[in-house]
Design a protein around this motif. Structure first.
Motif, PDB file in Angstrom:
ATOM      1  N   ALA A   1      29.122  27.542  24.458  1.00 57.80           N
ATOM      2  CA  ALA A   1      30.560  27.709  24.230  1.00 57.80           C
ATOM      3  C   ALA A   1      31.094  26.547  23.399  1.00 57.80           C
ATOM      4  CB  ALA A   1      31.293  27.804  25.565  1.00 57.80           C
ATOM      5  N   ASN A   2      30.651  25.343  23.714  1.00 61.31           N
ATOM      6  CA  ASN A   2      31.076  24.181  22.924  1.00 61.31           C
ATOM      7  C   ASN A   2      30.579  24.280  21.495  1.00 61.31           C
ATOM      8  OD1 ASN A   2      32.527  22.833  24.806  1.00 61.31           O
ATOM      9  ND2 ASN A   2      30.818  21.586  25.554  1.00 61.31           N
ATOM     10  N   GLN A   3      29.302  24.573  21.399  1.00 60.81           N
ATOM     11  CA  GLN A   3      28.667  24.574  20.095  1.00 60.81           C
ATOM     12  C   GLN A   3      29.280  25.615  19.165  1.00 60.81           C
ATOM     13  OE1 GLN A   3      24.441  25.169  20.565  1.00 60.81           O
ATOM     14  NE2 GLN A   3      24.205  25.557  18.385  1.00 60.81           N
ATOM     15  N   LEU A   4      29.600  26.784  19.718  1.00 61.84           N
ATOM     16  CA  LEU A   4      30.099  27.878  18.887  1.00 61.84           C
ATOM     17  C   LEU A   4      31.621  27.937  18.871  1.00 61.84           C
ATOM     18  CD1 LEU A   4      27.612  30.669  20.002  1.00 61.84           C
ATOM     19  CD2 LEU A   4      27.541  29.363  17.885  1.00 61.84           C
ATOM     20  N   ASP A   5      32.236  27.065  19.630  1.00 66.33           N
ATOM     21  CA  ASP A   5      33.692  27.015  19.614  1.00 66.33           C
ATOM     22  C   ASP A   5      34.275  28.334  20.132  1.00 66.33           C
ATOM     23  OD1 ASP A   5      36.335  26.319  19.036  1.00 66.33           O
ATOM     24  OD2 ASP A   5      36.145  26.847  16.910  1.00 66.33           O
ATOM     25  N   VAL A   6      33.732  28.813  21.255  1.00 63.72           N
ATOM     26  CA  VAL A   6      34.269  30.033  21.866  1.00 63.72           C
ATOM     27  C   VAL A   6      34.471  29.793  23.363  1.00 63.72           C
ATOM     28  CG1 VAL A   6      33.053  31.522  20.245  1.00 63.72           C
ATOM     29  CG2 VAL A   6      31.998  31.033  22.451  1.00 63.72           C
ATOM     30  N   HIS A   7      35.158  30.713  23.986  1.00 58.77           N
ATOM     31  CA  HIS A   7      35.399  30.626  25.417  1.00 58.77           C
ATOM     32  C   HIS A   7      34.102  30.897  26.168  1.00 58.77           C
ATOM     33  CE1 HIS A   7      37.211  31.323  29.345  1.00 58.77           C
ATOM     34  NE2 HIS A   7      38.287  30.725  28.852  1.00 58.77           N
ATOM     35  N   ARG A   8      33.963  30.242  27.338  1.00 60.13           N
ATOM     36  CA  ARG A   8      32.729  30.448  28.092  1.00 60.13           C
ATOM     37  C   ARG A   8      32.544  31.907  28.510  1.00 60.13           C
ATOM     38  NH1 ARG A   8      32.944  25.904  32.414  1.00 60.13           N
ATOM     39  NH2 ARG A   8      34.837  25.240  31.341  1.00 60.13           N
ATOM     40  N   LEU A   9      33.635  32.579  28.739  1.00 58.72           N
ATOM     41  CA  LEU A   9      33.559  33.977  29.138  1.00 58.72           C
ATOM     42  C   LEU A   9      32.920  34.834  28.028  1.00 58.72           C
ATOM     43  CD1 LEU A   9      34.378  35.633  31.606  1.00 58.72           C
ATOM     44  CD2 LEU A   9      36.464  36.263  30.378  1.00 58.72           C
TER      45      LEU A   9
ATOM     46  N   LEU B   1      39.787  41.532  17.712  1.00 58.86           N
ATOM     47  CA  LEU B   1      38.483  40.870  17.712  1.00 58.86           C
ATOM     48  C   LEU B   1      38.198  40.150  19.026  1.00 58.86           C
ATOM     49  CD1 LEU B   1      38.566  39.343  14.126  1.00 58.86           C
ATOM     50  CD2 LEU B   1      37.338  41.376  14.868  1.00 58.86           C
ATOM     51  N   ASP B   2      39.175  40.189  19.928  1.00 60.81           N
ATOM     52  CA  ASP B   2      38.934  39.581  21.230  1.00 60.81           C
ATOM     53  C   ASP B   2      38.717  38.071  21.096  1.00 60.81           C
ATOM     54  OD1 ASP B   2      38.258  39.179  23.888  1.00 60.81           O
ATOM     55  OD2 ASP B   2      36.179  39.843  23.611  1.00 60.81           O
ATOM     56  N   VAL B   3      39.538  37.419  20.292  1.00 66.20           N
ATOM     57  CA  VAL B   3      39.442  35.959  20.162  1.00 66.20           C
ATOM     58  C   VAL B   3      40.821  35.342  20.339  1.00 66.20           C
ATOM     59  CG1 VAL B   3      37.524  36.103  18.547  1.00 66.20           C
ATOM     60  CG2 VAL B   3      39.844  35.958  17.656  1.00 66.20           C
TER      61      VAL B   3
END
Lengths: 469, 469
Positions: free
Chosen positions: A44-52, B47-49
């Motif tokens: 999640a950190n690496q890709l800059d997205v939410h953990r969900l 896009l669910d972001v």
């Protein structure tokens, strides 16, 4: 596999993008089988997205049998032969390769070759062909010193235009034709131009297996359209077009490979209407047109197309000259312009020599006479195959053209065992599942009657029936 | 453009994925020039972001001049000729096409053709070549009826192995060679196999322009490596490899196109070491090796490679037989196995006829004698070009081989105007920026001396110098 085939993905969800990203890295071997993937938090950190989002991607990987869970929270790579991994020992050259299942079968050396839909070279007028080659050198002494244009030799394109117009009422301009090195290149170019990851693509079921692989390589979501002796269920086609907005429908409506079925003219017209309404391109692959046993087949879809929704691919490799590898693509501008550009980065044009030989050979009177003989020879071979199989209880629709019988076996054998035993006894055939985007059709096989001579057909089939029993 | 070239992207960020997604749709024409994009809120839902992610993607689109802002909060598509859009009138056939800049220049019809790095067909022994073709038909009467294997004719691969071993100490097995239809196909196959979106690729600056386009089509982030008369700055190469972990380095170290420079042997050895340490494949393109004017060039990188990090691409199209389109790729297993599979979905193998003609022609004694004459003829043409340009004050390094002069003009002209005027007067050349991954080199041009005969060279160059003044 289920997801790839059925996913409804007009808009790409974020967790699916993460899924793609992870799957690609697994395929490349960045994490080997049984190795642990980075944690949800790390990714999640690496890709800059939410953990969900990472969690949902992991769930999908699990569902699709790419990873398994261990120690409550760890995700590990699942070893899986279906995963199309090319396991590399040396990470420096790790790479992801899309398999070509048919090509694997074709590498089998067999005395009785029922797998390749190729013409017996002895059925070609080889001596006569070589005399045309000599003529080409007299006419174009510098042919080997000259590159073709990317789009193809103008003289050949003009001759093909006249031919298509005379035979099928195409009303084409030479600018609307592209010469390719066989139909495989043509399908691949169209796929590269038109299909991006998660685009939906309709494909007949069963179909020409490498086409499945080509569209899958482009990242397409593949939806199957059943083909029957009477053609398609057009209501099904319409509802698929409506619901999934497919980018294109790849089809082979004339002496279809592997079934031999031919889609009737009314369905062809209706299909054009549907394609135009739903803005779905039709890629019409037509490699067997001249190999008819009774009357000529219906006109190509392209003949009925007034809206520019058909891309017509015509191979001449299969029965004119496999060693030349010449096919042509007809479509309208501006699509053609884009296709030519796509080819310009893939090669520098189909070799000129091959185009010039094909030109003089194909449009000779003798070739047209030869085609007549070829049809008779192939019909005889088909009849022999049907005779030999008559006692087996196996079922098929007798094809009105083409190279293959598509056969339903009385009960699903262990296809793996049947193939193994057959190869042991120097026989090759194509298991039905290879032709199926869903990888089912477990009790079907494709047998090709075009490659072996009459005696070989009888001997090979007897041996094959023996193995089956 | 800045981002594409400089981005450091070992891990793909989420907003970059959204950026890719939006850019792809803009390219396809889902939103036309000047049309408003969906709102941040809409896209975030779809896009669910997070909305911030879409916002960051929009900022990047703005930075890269793909969209502009209007009415405070609306993002609109910016019309931009650099955007590689193929604007389609009919949405049914909208498609994104990657340009091939060099191919555009090559379509110019010109009496004085200094742009294509092609051989004058009159320099080939055409009569002699055609006699080899006749021989091929005597030896293989069924050659036109037979498909090649995907990997290529075994007889040819074995002959090439012996040749490479004798000439360059390659120690190859026929299984480690693939025959392709020219080097363009080889580069494209390697790119398709090895490069996924956002992989970093090193490319020489300047370079062979279609290679830039091929790697860009695969979605690579391209990092340039300057090539100098003495080779590379290896410290720079090392720091790039260290920092960006590039997947591969595409290079043409022998009579480099367009500069004519040759990388010295010590650098070749060092480069192999670097590539092995940093797990960066080296794609060595070697199309001019036999066209040397003084002594033979240093051995290929492949000769020094003990770790399997070099993919060697050797074209024979340029000076042996352009009309045959034959090239070969050497690399080690398991990479070769993957490359063959990649080819199997792109075409069904290079045509057998072409391979057999090439085999008998290339390994004939007369061809090797002819190459000696060809080198002399091309050196004379190079000298004539240098003579004609001597008075201009333009600067170049006199190449020791190859087909081109890479020329620095005294001050940056308006290249567009110079090209336009030249084409008006039936002269074509390649502007330096086309050969540059950064699209700079505004005061450089490539002039090819291999296509025109001596008188044409003098006349064309005089006319060109006149236009320039």
């Amino acid at each position: 596999m289920k997801k790839t085939v059925h996913s409804n993905a007009p808009a790409e969800k974020l967790y699916e993008q993460v899924y793609d990203y992870l799957l690609e890295r697994i395929r490349r071997g960045e994490w080997a089988a049984h190795e642990k993937l980075p944690s949800i938090r790390e990714l999640a950190n690496q890709l800059d997205v939410h953990r969900l989002t990472v969690f949902k991607a992991f769930q999908l990987l699990k569902l699709n049998k790419k990873v398994f869970v261990k120690d409550k929270s760890g995700y590990y790579v699942l070893p899986d032969s279906l995963m199309l991994i090319d396991t590399q020992q040396n990470p420096i050259i790790s790479a992801c390769v899309y398999e070509n299942s048919l090509s694997e079968i074709h590498q089998v050396k067999a005395e009785y070759q029922f797998s390749k839909a190729l013409l017996d070279p002895n059925l070609l007028p080889n001596h006569y062909l070589s005399s045309y080659v000599k003529k080409v050198f007299d006419l174009y002494p510098k042919v080997l010193g000259t590159y073709s244009t990317i789009q193809g030799d103008l003289e050949l394109r003009e001759a093909l235009c006249r031919y298509f117009t005379d035979e099928y009422y195409f009303h084409l301009d030479a600018d609307e034709l592209l010469i390719t090195a066989g139909s495989q290149e043509a399908i691949d170019l169209a796929a590269r131009l038109l299909v991006k990851p998660r685009d939906t693509v309709l494909i007949e079921r069963p179909t020409y297996s490498p086409a499945i692989d080509v569209f899958r390589r482009q990242g397409a979501d593949i939806l199957p359209v059943e083909i029957h002796p009477y053609g398609y269920q057009l209501e099904q086609v319409e509802s698929l077009m409506k619901k999934y907005k497919p980018r294109l429908f790849y089809l082979n409506p004339t002496f279809h490979n592997p079934t031999g079925y031919t889609v009737p003219p009314e369905q062809r017209k209706k299909l054009i209407e549907l394609a135009s309404s739903y803005q779905c391109l039709l890629i019409e692959d037509d490699p067997y047109r001249d190999i008819y046993f009774g009357q000529k087949p219906p006109l190509p879809l392209f003949s009925y197309d007034t809206t520019g929704c058909v891309i017509y691919i015509r191979s001449f490799s299969k029965y004119i000259a496999p060693g030349l590898s010449i096919a042509t693509v007809a479509c309208r501008h501006p699509l053609m312009k884009s296709l030519v550009k796509t080819k310009s980065l893939s090669d520098n044009g189909t070799p000129l020599l091959n185009q010039k030989i094909f030109l003089h050979y194909f449009f000779s009177e003798r070739l047209q006479q030869h085609l007549e003989k070829l049809r008779i020879a192939l019909e005889i071979r088909k009849n022999i195959m049907e005779e030999e199989l008559a006692e087996t209880g196996w079922k098929w629709s007798s094809p009105a053209g083409g190279f293959n019988l598509w056969i339903s076996l009385p009960e699903a054998p262990s296809m793996e065992k049947l193939l193994e035993k057959s190869i042991e006894q120097s026989i090759s055939f194509v298991p039905g599942s290879i032709c199926d985007p869903l990888r089912e059709y477990h009790s079907w096989i494709r047998l090709c009657y075009s490659y072996l001579n009459e005696q070989q057909l009888r001997d090979g089939l007897n041996r094959f029936i023996g193995i089956f029993r």
